[in-house]
Design a protein around this motif. Structure first.
Motif, PDB file in Angstrom:
ATOM      1  N   PRO A  96      -7.877  13.348  36.070  1.00  0.00           N
ATOM      2  CA  PRO A  96      -7.862  13.892  37.435  1.00  0.00           C
ATOM      3  C   PRO A  96      -7.213  12.953  38.449  1.00  0.00           C
ATOM      4  CG  PRO A  96     -10.022  14.222  36.428  1.00  0.00           C
ATOM      5  CD  PRO A  96      -9.228  13.362  35.489  1.00  0.00           C
ATOM      6  N   SER A  97      -7.331  11.650  38.222  1.00  0.00           N
ATOM      7  CA  SER A  97      -6.756  10.692  39.165  1.00  0.00           C
ATOM      8  C   SER A  97      -5.267  10.451  38.915  1.00  0.00           C
ATOM      9  CB  SER A  97      -7.520   9.364  39.095  1.00  0.00           C
ATOM     10  OG  SER A  97      -7.449   8.845  37.783  1.00  0.00           O
ATOM     11  N   GLY A  98      -4.725  11.009  37.817  1.00  0.00           N
ATOM     12  CA  GLY A  98      -3.304  10.878  37.523  1.00  0.00           C
ATOM     13  C   GLY A  98      -2.889   9.510  37.006  1.00  0.00           C
ATOM     14  N   ASP A  99      -3.856   8.735  36.510  1.00  0.00           N
ATOM     15  CA  ASP A  99      -3.524   7.395  36.020  1.00  0.00           C
ATOM     16  C   ASP A  99      -3.640   7.259  34.504  1.00  0.00           C
ATOM     17  OD1 ASP A  99      -6.258   7.517  35.756  1.00  0.00           O
ATOM     18  OD2 ASP A  99      -6.622   5.519  36.579  1.00  0.00           O
ATOM     19  N   GLU A 100      -3.800   8.394  33.819  1.00  0.00           N
ATOM     20  CA  GLU A 100      -3.963   8.352  32.371  1.00  0.00           C
ATOM     21  C   GLU A 100      -3.471   9.664  31.776  1.00  0.00           C
ATOM     22  OE1 GLU A 100      -7.685   7.865  29.245  1.00  0.00           O
ATOM     23  OE2 GLU A 100      -7.900   7.077  31.278  1.00  0.00           O
ATOM     24  N   PHE A 101      -2.757   9.567  30.643  1.00  0.00           N
ATOM     25  CA  PHE A 101      -2.247  10.761  29.968  1.00  0.00           C
ATOM     26  C   PHE A 101      -2.211  10.535  28.464  1.00  0.00           C
ATOM     27  CE2 PHE A 101       1.474   8.132  30.708  1.00  0.00           C
ATOM     28  CZ  PHE A 101       2.202   8.249  29.530  1.00  0.00           C
ATOM     29  N   SER A 102      -1.972  11.624  27.751  1.00  0.00           N
ATOM     30  CA  SER A 102      -1.817  11.559  26.302  1.00  0.00           C
ATOM     31  C   SER A 102      -0.375  11.843  25.929  1.00  0.00           C
ATOM     32  CB  SER A 102      -2.693  12.607  25.607  1.00  0.00           C
ATOM     33  OG  SER A 102      -4.049  12.268  25.683  1.00  0.00           O
ATOM     34  N   LEU A 103       0.085  11.138  24.940  1.00  0.00           N
ATOM     35  CA  LEU A 103       1.381  11.364  24.320  1.00  0.00           C
ATOM     36  C   LEU A 103       1.051  11.881  22.920  1.00  0.00           C
ATOM     37  CD1 LEU A 103       4.322  10.701  25.183  1.00  0.00           C
ATOM     38  CD2 LEU A 103       4.080   8.560  23.938  1.00  0.00           C
ATOM     39  N   VAL A 104       1.309  13.174  22.677  1.00  0.00           N
ATOM     40  CA  VAL A 104       0.889  13.807  21.435  1.00  0.00           C
ATOM     41  C   VAL A 104       2.107  14.105  20.566  1.00  0.00           C
ATOM     42  CG1 VAL A 104      -0.340  15.773  20.426  1.00  0.00           C
ATOM     43  CG2 VAL A 104      -1.087  14.834  22.627  1.00  0.00           C
ATOM     44  N   MET A 105       2.075  13.590  19.340  1.00  0.00           N
ATOM     45  CA  MET A 105       3.159  13.815  18.386  1.00  0.00           C
ATOM     46  C   MET A 105       2.636  14.651  17.221  1.00  0.00           C
ATOM     47  SD  MET A 105       5.059  10.113  18.221  1.00  0.00           S
ATOM     48  CE  MET A 105       3.582   9.112  18.051  1.00  0.00           C
ATOM     49  N   ASP A 106       3.334  15.759  16.948  1.00  0.00           N
ATOM     50  CA  ASP A 106       2.958  16.582  15.803  1.00  0.00           C
ATOM     51  C   ASP A 106       3.268  15.871  14.491  1.00  0.00           C
ATOM     52  OD1 ASP A 106       1.974  18.690  17.345  1.00  0.00           O
ATOM     53  OD2 ASP A 106       3.961  19.589  17.530  1.00  0.00           O
ATOM     54  N   SER A 107       4.296  15.032  14.519  1.00  0.00           N
ATOM     55  CA  SER A 107       4.606  14.217  13.346  1.00  0.00           C
ATOM     56  C   SER A 107       4.994  12.828  13.829  1.00  0.00           C
ATOM     57  CB  SER A 107       5.731  14.841  12.525  1.00  0.00           C
ATOM     58  OG  SER A 107       6.940  14.818  13.244  1.00  0.00           O
ATOM     59  N   ASN A 108       4.529  11.833  13.121  1.00  0.00           N
ATOM     60  CA  ASN A 108       4.831  10.448  13.447  1.00  0.00           C
ATOM     61  C   ASN A 108       5.766   9.920  12.359  1.00  0.00           C
ATOM     62  OD1 ASN A 108       4.893   7.713  13.899  1.00  0.00           O
ATOM     63  ND2 ASN A 108       2.682   7.470  14.072  1.00  0.00           N
ATOM     64  N   PRO A 109       7.039   9.737  12.675  1.00  0.00           N
ATOM     65  CA  PRO A 109       7.990   9.341  11.636  1.00  0.00           C
ATOM     66  C   PRO A 109       7.678   7.985  11.002  1.00  0.00           C
ATOM     67  CG  PRO A 109       8.996   9.173  13.801  1.00  0.00           C
ATOM     68  CD  PRO A 109       7.661   9.825  13.986  1.00  0.00           C
ATOM     69  N   ILE A 110       6.946   7.145  11.689  1.00  0.00           N
ATOM     70  CA  ILE A 110       6.586   5.841  11.131  1.00  0.00           C
ATOM     71  C   ILE A 110       5.636   5.994   9.942  1.00  0.00           C
ATOM     72  CG2 ILE A 110       5.340   3.687  11.624  1.00  0.00           C
ATOM     73  CD1 ILE A 110       6.546   3.684  14.349  1.00  0.00           C
ATOM     74  N   THR A 111       4.869   7.078   9.931  1.00  0.00           N
ATOM     75  CA  THR A 111       3.863   7.241   8.887  1.00  0.00           C
ATOM     76  C   THR A 111       4.324   8.109   7.722  1.00  0.00           C
ATOM     77  OG1 THR A 111       2.842   9.115  10.038  1.00  0.00           O
ATOM     78  CG2 THR A 111       1.978   6.908  10.524  1.00  0.00           C
ATOM     79  N   ASP A 112       5.611   8.506   7.712  1.00  0.00           N
ATOM     80  CA  ASP A 112       6.124   9.235   6.549  1.00  0.00           C
ATOM     81  C   ASP A 112       5.947   8.348   5.320  1.00  0.00           C
ATOM     82  OD1 ASP A 112       6.867  11.349   8.143  1.00  0.00           O
ATOM     83  OD2 ASP A 112       8.997  10.833   8.183  1.00  0.00           O
ATOM     84  N   PHE A 113       5.602   8.941   4.208  1.00  0.00           N
ATOM     85  CA  PHE A 113       5.441   8.245   2.914  1.00  0.00           C
ATOM     86  C   PHE A 113       4.236   7.304   2.890  1.00  0.00           C
ATOM     87  CE2 PHE A 113      10.127   8.165   3.932  1.00  0.00           C
ATOM     88  CZ  PHE A 113      10.447   9.344   3.288  1.00  0.00           C
TER      89      PHE A 113
END
Length: 178
Positions: A96-113
């Motif tokens: 609500p204060s606009g000082d925090e957010f989420s960055l949501v990734m459906d796939s994380n390329p670093i974690t492939d394999f």
């Protein structure tokens, strides 16, 4: 006889090479340090050092100017993730204060394999990403805190990184350089 050549997607090859190289780095850290918490700290520290340097490349390549507010910063983080990792995360869950957010990734390329063994479930495998965000933000005078709210390697459907603005840093001139 003519040879048939197969065309390789250069971005896919680069992405897979990066993923495998990162995996080798994490594996070596685990062997060298042998303590998951210390590996997590080392990955974050390495990411921080990368972020400190990467911000200049990002600003030059993207032509981005100064961020006007934290929402603008979040959009630039989203763009940088697309540029460097090849994924387009979603920005959501603003506080609500606009000082925090989420960055949501459906796939994380670093974690492939990657599959984490039960003995290493405390490992924050992608912790370098948190350091990159923290380091790059610090170079544009923003102190942030980042953490994983969800991680696909831990069984979650998405990878969610929370980013919280702690404070705006003041420009300071080093002592003796007035």
């Amino acid at each position: 006889m003519s040879r048939q050549t197969s065309r390789l997607d250069a971005k896919k090859v680069n992405s897979e090479l990066f993923t495998l190289t990162y995996g080798a780095l994490v594996t070596q850290l685990i062997k060298d340090v042998d303590n998951v918490d210390d590996v997590n700290k080392q990955l974050e520290r390495m990411g921080y050092n990368i972020g400190v340097r990467l911000i200049e490349d990002f600003l030059a390549r993207s032509g981005s100017g100064k961020c006007y507010d934290f929402r603008d910063t979040s959009e630039k983080i989203q763009l940088a993730t697309r540029m460097y990792l090849g994924v387009s995360p979603t920005i959501s869950n603003w506080s609500p204060s606009g000082d925090e957010f989420s960055l949501v990734m459906d796939s994380n390329p670093i974690t492939d394999f990657v599959e984490l063994p039960d003995s290493h479930m405390g490992l924050k495998y992608s912790n370098m990403l948190l350091g990159v965000i923290r380091g790059s933000c610090e170079m544009v005078q923003l102190e942030v805190s980042c953490w994983f709210a969800q991680d696909q390697l831990k069984g979650d459907n998405t990878t969610e990184i929370r980013v919280k603005l702690l404070r705006k840093l003041e420009d300071s001139v080093p002592a003796g350089e007035d």
